[in-house]
Design an enzyme around this catalytic site. Structure first.
Site, mmCIF file in Angstrom:
data_model
loop_
_atom_site.group_PDB
_atom_site.id
_atom_site.type_symbol
_atom_site.label_atom_id
_atom_site.label_comp_id
_atom_site.label_asym_id
_atom_site.label_seq_id
_atom_site.Cartn_x
_atom_site.Cartn_y
_atom_site.Cartn_z
ATOM 1 N N ASP A 194 0.837 -1.193 0.000
ATOM 2 C CA ASP A 194 0.000 0.000 0.000
ATOM 3 C C ASP A 194 0.871 1.241 0.000
ATOM 4 O O ASP A 194 2.081 1.182 0.097
ATOM 5 C CB ASP A 194 -0.871 0.021 1.264
ATOM 6 C CG ASP A 194 -2.083 -0.876 1.149
ATOM 7 O OD1 ASP A 194 -2.544 -1.078 0.019
ATOM 8 O OD2 ASP A 194 -2.558 -1.357 2.191
ATOM 9 N N LYS B 242 -3.396 3.143 -2.322
ATOM 10 C CA LYS B 242 -4.638 3.895 -2.485
ATOM 11 C C LYS B 242 -4.463 5.292 -1.928
ATOM 12 O O LYS B 242 -3.941 5.464 -0.845
ATOM 13 C CB LYS B 242 -5.761 3.212 -1.708
ATOM 14 C CG LYS B 242 -6.131 1.877 -2.248
ATOM 15 C CD LYS B 242 -7.056 1.174 -1.288
ATOM 16 C CE LYS B 242 -7.331 -0.211 -1.802
ATOM 17 N NZ LYS B 242 -7.563 -1.166 -0.750
ATOM 18 N N MET C 282 -8.626 8.657 8.213
ATOM 19 C CA MET C 282 -9.007 9.139 6.874
ATOM 20 C C MET C 282 -9.935 10.347 6.981
ATOM 21 O O MET C 282 -10.872 10.486 6.194
ATOM 22 C CB MET C 282 -9.710 8.018 6.078
ATOM 23 C CG MET C 282 -8.828 6.816 5.831
ATOM 24 S SD MET C 282 -9.720 5.435 5.102
ATOM 25 C CE MET C 282 -10.407 4.646 6.558
HETATM 26 N N1 SAH Z 1 -5.112 -0.240 8.763
HETATM 27 C C1 SAH Z 1 -4.605 1.071 9.086
HETATM 28 C C2 SAH Z 1 -5.581 2.174 8.724
HETATM 29 C C3 SAH Z 1 -5.845 2.299 7.236
HETATM 30 S S1 SAH Z 1 -6.841 3.671 6.854
HETATM 31 C C4 SAH Z 1 -4.199 1.123 10.551
HETATM 32 O O1 SAH Z 1 -4.542 0.230 11.324
HETATM 33 O O2 SAH Z 1 -3.497 2.069 10.913
HETATM 34 C C5 SAH Z 1 -5.610 4.894 6.490
HETATM 35 C C6 SAH Z 1 -5.619 5.981 7.550
HETATM 36 O O3 SAH Z 1 -4.801 5.595 8.639
HETATM 37 C C7 SAH Z 1 -5.047 7.304 7.101
HETATM 38 O O4 SAH Z 1 -5.971 8.073 6.354
HETATM 39 C C8 SAH Z 1 -4.744 7.931 8.428
HETATM 40 O O5 SAH Z 1 -5.920 8.391 9.052
HETATM 41 C C9 SAH Z 1 -4.244 6.741 9.215
HETATM 42 N N2 SAH Z 1 -2.771 6.622 9.199
HETATM 43 C C10 SAH Z 1 -2.069 5.522 8.849
HETATM 44 N N3 SAH Z 1 -0.735 5.722 9.033
HETATM 45 C C11 SAH Z 1 -0.610 6.968 9.540
HETATM 46 C C12 SAH Z 1 0.501 7.771 9.964
HETATM 47 N N4 SAH Z 1 1.754 7.303 9.928
HETATM 48 N N5 SAH Z 1 0.257 9.016 10.429
HETATM 49 C C13 SAH Z 1 -0.996 9.497 10.497
HETATM 50 N N6 SAH Z 1 -2.085 8.792 10.106
HETATM 51 C C14 SAH Z 1 -1.895 7.541 9.647
#
Ligand code: SAH
Length: 260
Positions: free
Chosen positions: A45, A67, A178
């Site tokens: 991803d 994405k 998100m």
């Molecule tokens: N499965 C992932 C979430 C996927 S949705 C998890 O458990 O973290 C993607 C969202 O995750 C982004 O839009 C943001 O809101 C958050 N996100 C993921 N990595 C991030 C990071 N390093 N810093 C800030 N937000 C993050």
């Protein structure tokens, strides 16, 4: 090393959904690392430990299905087909995901697709940004005497009654993933539903990266403040008393400096 997971003979095709954590390689689990370095195919991803590419062998096929919010370069059913097709070729496929595969990762759909196709599949948990990104900004999502309940939502969805109740309740932490694009709508809904304008909000962008940034505000002011500083994805938005500036660790970031 041979024999990962359950039920698959060594060398036969399989899929492992691997949670990659919020970005730094040293926030991968050892199990994730073991699977990655033995993989034939890595399907990755946009978020998560993208630097892993530098550690994969030259023969590893890397497929980027990243994405962007609102855009899906590779549709989910095509991702499912890629996983199944490569596994059927006898490949060890790692489906590497940001955070945890089962937190807004569509991991359940990918597991279901593999099971429906008779492909051995396993899931490796990862450190979810829902917990680890607030933490990197010094924000505990629960804190004794302050917040005992956590409500996690994804920004693009309609805000339902349960989320409005969470936003109104001072003892609940609402964690929005998100959420940057949806922030004005969420805030308007929350205020209309009776959440107080002075409820603390923190927006943590690029958590666990060197350019991590935290914007502190309140429900009443956050839309203006976010616009003023130009908040962008990826970001985790925390609404609740735990997001109050200086609750615990004033302006202190917990991003692993001791091991860098
Ligand atoms: N499965 C992932 C979430 C996927 S949705 C998890 O458990 O973290 C993607 C969202 O995750 C982004 O839009 C943001 O809101 C958050 N996100 C993921 N990595 C991030 C990071 N390093 N810093 C800030 N937000 C993050």
């Amino acid at each position: 090393m041979t024999g990962s997971g359950t039920g698959s003979a060594s060398g036969s095709g399989r899929v492992d959904l691997v949670g990659g954590g919020p970005g730094p390689l040293d926030l991968l689990t050892l199990r994730a690392w073991r699977l990655l370095i033995r993989a034939d195919v890595v399907v990755m991803d946009r978020l998560g430990p993208t630097d892993i590419r530098d550690h994969l062998g030259p023969d590893v096929e890397v497929i980027d299905v990243g994405k962007h919010p609102g855009h899906h370069p590779v549709p989910q059913d095509e991702i499912n087909e890629i996983l199944v097709a490569r596994a059927r070729e006898g490949k060890r496929v790692v489906r590497l995901k940001g955070g945890d595969p089962f937190v807004y990762g569509r991991g359940g759909e990918e597991v279901a697709a593999c099971l429906a196709a008779g492909i051995p599949v396993d899931v490796v948990p990862g450190i979810s940004s829902a917990v680890a990104v607030p933490q990197a900004a010094g924000i505990p999502i629960t804190h004794r005497g302050v917040a005992g309940t956590v409500h996690i939502v994804n920004g693009p969805s309609e805000i339902g009654e349960a989320t409005l109740a969470a936003l109104r309740d001072g003892s609940v932490t609402t964690v929005i993933l998100m959420g940057v694009g949806a922030l004005p709508r969420i805030v308007a809904d929350a205020l209309r539903a009776g959440a107080p304008a002075d409820r603390p909000v923190a927006i943590v962008e690029r958590g666990h990266h060197r350019d991590q940034r935290t914007t502190r505000s309140t429900l009443g002011a956050v839309v203006l403040d976010a616009g003023r500083v130009g908040v962008r994805n990826p970001a985790v938005i925390v609404v609740g008393e735990v997001a109050r500036a200086g609750l615990l660790l004033p302006d202190h970031q917990l991003t692993g400096d001791a091991v860098r």
